[in-house]
Design a protein around this motif. Structure first.
Motif, PDB file in Angstrom:
ATOM      1  N   UNK A 109      68.962  28.944  60.302  1.00  0.00           N
ATOM      2  CA  UNK A 109      70.365  29.172  59.962  1.00  0.00           C
ATOM      3  C   UNK A 109      70.692  28.486  58.644  1.00  0.00           C
ATOM      4  N   UNK A 110      71.048  29.295  57.642  1.00  0.00           N
ATOM      5  CA  UNK A 110      71.284  28.823  56.287  1.00  0.00           C
ATOM      6  C   UNK A 110      72.755  28.927  55.935  1.00  0.00           C
ATOM      7  N   UNK A 111      73.203  28.033  55.055  1.00  0.00           N
ATOM      8  CA  UNK A 111      74.583  28.051  54.595  1.00  0.00           C
ATOM      9  C   UNK A 111      74.909  29.348  53.859  1.00  0.00           C
ATOM     10  N   UNK A 112      74.048  29.764  52.935  1.00  0.00           N
ATOM     11  CA  UNK A 112      74.337  30.948  52.131  1.00  0.00           C
ATOM     12  C   UNK A 112      73.080  31.473  51.466  1.00  0.00           C
ATOM     13  N   UNK A 113      73.165  32.702  50.964  1.00  0.00           N
ATOM     14  CA  UNK A 113      72.083  33.293  50.192  1.00  0.00           C
ATOM     15  C   UNK A 113      72.461  33.364  48.726  1.00  0.00           C
ATOM     16  N   UNK A 114      71.568  33.911  47.923  1.00  0.00           N
ATOM     17  CA  UNK A 114      71.837  34.055  46.498  1.00  0.00           C
ATOM     18  C   UNK A 114      71.117  33.021  45.663  1.00  0.00           C
ATOM     19  N   UNK A 115      71.119  33.229  44.342  1.00  0.00           N
ATOM     20  CA  UNK A 115      70.343  32.407  43.419  1.00  0.00           C
ATOM     21  C   UNK A 115      70.689  30.918  43.444  1.00  0.00           C
ATOM     22  N   UNK A 116      71.955  30.495  43.700  1.00  0.00           N
ATOM     23  CA  UNK A 116      72.212  29.045  43.725  1.00  0.00           C
ATOM     24  C   UNK A 116      71.465  28.310  44.821  1.00  0.00           C
ATOM     25  N   UNK A 117      70.986  29.046  45.827  1.00  0.00           N
ATOM     26  CA  UNK A 117      70.365  28.406  46.982  1.00  0.00           C
ATOM     27  C   UNK A 117      68.857  28.667  47.068  1.00  0.00           C
ATOM     28  N   UNK A 118      68.275  29.116  45.968  1.00  0.00           N
ATOM     29  CA  UNK A 118      66.852  29.469  45.983  1.00  0.00           C
ATOM     30  C   UNK A 118      65.976  28.298  46.412  1.00  0.00           C
ATOM     31  N   UNK A 144      61.243  23.381  28.292  1.00  0.00           N
ATOM     32  CA  UNK A 144      61.918  24.195  29.285  1.00  0.00           C
ATOM     33  C   UNK A 144      62.748  23.350  30.229  1.00  0.00           C
ATOM     34  N   UNK A 145      63.841  23.908  30.704  1.00  0.00           N
ATOM     35  CA  UNK A 145      64.665  23.261  31.727  1.00  0.00           C
ATOM     36  C   UNK A 145      65.070  24.341  32.719  1.00  0.00           C
ATOM     37  N   UNK A 146      65.014  24.005  34.005  1.00  0.00           N
ATOM     38  CA  UNK A 146      65.211  25.002  35.058  1.00  0.00           C
ATOM     39  C   UNK A 146      66.188  24.467  36.095  1.00  0.00           C
ATOM     40  N   UNK A 147      67.196  25.268  36.431  1.00  0.00           N
ATOM     41  CA  UNK A 147      68.120  24.855  37.492  1.00  0.00           C
ATOM     42  C   UNK A 147      69.483  25.493  37.342  1.00  0.00           C
ATOM     43  N   UNK A 148      70.326  25.287  38.345  1.00  0.00           N
ATOM     44  CA  UNK A 148      71.693  25.792  38.292  1.00  0.00           C
ATOM     45  C   UNK A 148      72.461  25.112  37.174  1.00  0.00           C
ATOM     46  N   UNK A 149      73.310  25.859  36.531  1.00  0.00           N
ATOM     47  CA  UNK A 149      74.113  25.304  35.441  1.00  0.00           C
ATOM     48  C   UNK A 149      75.338  24.628  36.041  1.00  0.00           C
ATOM     49  N   UNK A 150      75.107  23.440  36.566  1.00  0.00           N
ATOM     50  CA  UNK A 150      76.164  22.635  37.178  1.00  0.00           C
ATOM     51  C   UNK A 150      76.042  21.213  36.653  1.00  0.00           C
ATOM     52  N   UNK A 151      77.109  20.441  36.805  1.00  0.00           N
ATOM     53  CA  UNK A 151      77.182  19.109  36.209  1.00  0.00           C
ATOM     54  C   UNK A 151      76.042  18.192  36.635  1.00  0.00           C
ATOM     55  N   UNK A 174      66.650  27.905  31.935  1.00  0.00           N
ATOM     56  CA  UNK A 174      66.614  29.019  32.883  1.00  0.00           C
ATOM     57  C   UNK A 174      67.485  28.684  34.086  1.00  0.00           C
ATOM     58  N   UNK A 175      68.462  29.521  34.332  1.00  0.00           N
ATOM     59  CA  UNK A 175      69.348  29.292  35.462  1.00  0.00           C
ATOM     60  C   UNK A 175      70.732  29.831  35.157  1.00  0.00           C
ATOM     61  N   UNK A 176      71.552  29.881  36.183  1.00  0.00           N
ATOM     62  CA  UNK A 176      72.911  30.396  36.030  1.00  0.00           C
ATOM     63  C   UNK A 176      73.866  29.481  36.779  1.00  0.00           C
ATOM     64  N   UNK A 203      69.477  32.419  31.552  1.00  0.00           N
ATOM     65  CA  UNK A 203      70.111  32.938  32.755  1.00  0.00           C
ATOM     66  C   UNK A 203      69.154  32.935  33.927  1.00  0.00           C
ATOM     67  N   UNK A 204      69.557  33.611  35.013  1.00  0.00           N
ATOM     68  CA  UNK A 204      68.714  33.671  36.208  1.00  0.00           C
ATOM     69  C   UNK A 204      67.559  34.631  35.959  1.00  0.00           C
ATOM     70  N   UNK A 205      66.356  34.212  36.342  1.00  0.00           N
ATOM     71  CA  UNK A 205      65.164  35.041  36.162  1.00  0.00           C
ATOM     72  C   UNK A 205      64.517  35.334  37.503  1.00  0.00           C
ATOM     73  N   UNK A 206      64.336  36.607  37.818  1.00  0.00           N
ATOM     74  CA  UNK A 206      63.538  36.951  38.990  1.00  0.00           C
ATOM     75  C   UNK A 206      62.088  36.572  38.712  1.00  0.00           C
ATOM     76  N   UNK A 207      61.430  36.028  39.696  1.00  0.00           N
ATOM     77  CA  UNK A 207      60.049  35.618  39.498  1.00  0.00           C
ATOM     78  C   UNK A 207      59.914  34.417  38.590  1.00  0.00           C
TER      79      UNK A 207
END
Length: 363
Positions: free
Chosen positions: A6-15, A196-203, A229-231, A255-259
């Motif tokens: 049981x997960x909180x949510x789906x989508x790229x922020x929760x990868x 390179x830097x990878x992750x959600x664009x959050x503070x 890389x990230x959104x 931005x967000x990259x598949x794969x």
């Protein structure tokens, strides 16, 4: 054997959260039925037999104000659904999911529960009471790093199982693109040194101060290019900062990259400027891809790399600028080999697999 994840949510922020649960679920017994439930959002990063999207509103899940009156009705729906799939093991994603579902699961004596914490969280008195009142033989509290486990144990006063999430090295490496193909996929030149830097664009990820540090470092090392890389919600803020610093030709907000996991070899170094992390899978992915890492000097990263890590204080622009410029002069392949040896990916995968098996065992 029936397992409900049981997960909180789906989508790229929760990868990254989904990756952790996928790794746990990969250790399920042959023939086990695995069901993936998302409270909010769509899609899944878990290879489960069945995915159910509950499409619940944020207010309803939180149960605040008048929405709290619907909690009994909602919990009744979940209990019926759990009984319908004959749930025997339930894997819970963090505190929000735990608050909603532990009261139901407490009344289902045939169900074993693993509650997985992925990052820093504030435990209320009601949370502590909820966890302490749950039958201890049916509940395992799990944290994805030793650092996080110690923090939760201190607040909770209960044992916390450490599951330092690890990737299966050979499987991960087999999917990687080579340097040229990865750079082509990202539109990057072969003639520059790419950080390179990878992750959600959050503070909390620290990308805003990273731009200032990179601007300073690139004055010393003009061949440097930064690819993020990230959104996320900070995109417009970061775009404005890039313009202010006149870095349009030196910084790519991809931005967000598949794969995404296939692309690490596009980078000469990976920068992880986070203020805090529960684990930081980006660090593991980069090192397993043979790319050295420069990261914030926080305990969860030292836990993984020890003296082989390259560190700079989180939020310290001057320290990061100096470290980036220095790293650009090093033998990156040699640093990567040292960090790979320190991380011990194969041994870490074996340890995490054994622990995951115990979480999924039948009550």
């Amino acid at each position: 054997m029936s397992i409900v994840n049981i997960m909180w949510a789906g989508g790229s922020p929760y990868v990254s959260v989904h990756k952790v649960h996928q790794q746990i679920l990969s250790q399920a017994e042959p023939g086990a039925k695995v069901f993936n439930w998302l409270l909010q959002g769509q899609g899944s990063c878990c290879s489960c037999e069945s995915t159910r999207e509950w499409q619940l509103s944020h207010r309803l899940v939180k149960g605040r104000h008048v929405w709290g009156l619907l909690r009994p009705w909602l919990r009744g729906r979940f209990r019926q659904a759990l009984e319908h799939v004959n749930a025997q093991v339930v894997l819970l994603d963090g505190l929000g999911v735990l608050r909603l579902l532990l009261p139901i699961l407490r009344e289902m004596p045939a169900v074993r529960v693993a509650a997985v914490f992925h990052g820093k969280t504030r435990l209320r008195r009601s949370d502590i009471a909820l966890l302490r009142d749950f039958p201890a033989l049916r509940l395992t509290i799990v944290a994805v790093s030793q650092t996080l486990a110690q923090a939760i144990e201190q607040d909770l006063g209960m044992p916390v199982q450490v599951l330092r999430t690890a990737l299966e090295p050979e499987a991960f490496r087999s999917e990687l693109l080579d340097r040229s193909a990865a750079r082509q996929a990202l539109g990057l030149s072969n003639d520059v040194t790419v950080m390179g830097a990878v992750g959600r664009l959050v503070d909390s990820k620290g990308f805003e101060y990273l731009l200032d540090a990179f601007a300073q470092a690139s004055l010393q090392q003009p061949q440097l290019h930064l690819a993020i890389l990230g959104e996320g919600v900070q995109r417009s803020l970061l775009e404005a900062r890039i313009k202010t610093l006149r870095l349009e030709q030196k910084v790519s907000l991809v931005g967000h990259c598949n794969g995404l996991a296939r692309l690490y070899r596009a980078f000469d170094w990976v920068l992880v400027p986070s203020y805090s992390e529960g684990l930081g899978l980006v660090l593991q992915e980069a090192v397993i891809a043979d790319v050295p890492v420069l990261c914030s000097d926080i305990s969860v990263f030292r836990e993984q790399l020890g003296s082989a890590g390259w560190y700079a204080s989180a939020g310290d622009i001057d320290a990061w600028a100096q470290a980036i410029a220095e790293c650009a002069t090093l033998n990156a392949a040699e640093v990567a080999r040292t960090q790979f040896k320190a991380l011990e990916p194969e041994q870490a995968w074996q340890r995490s697999s054994l622990i995951a098996k115990t979480l999924l065992r039948q009550p």
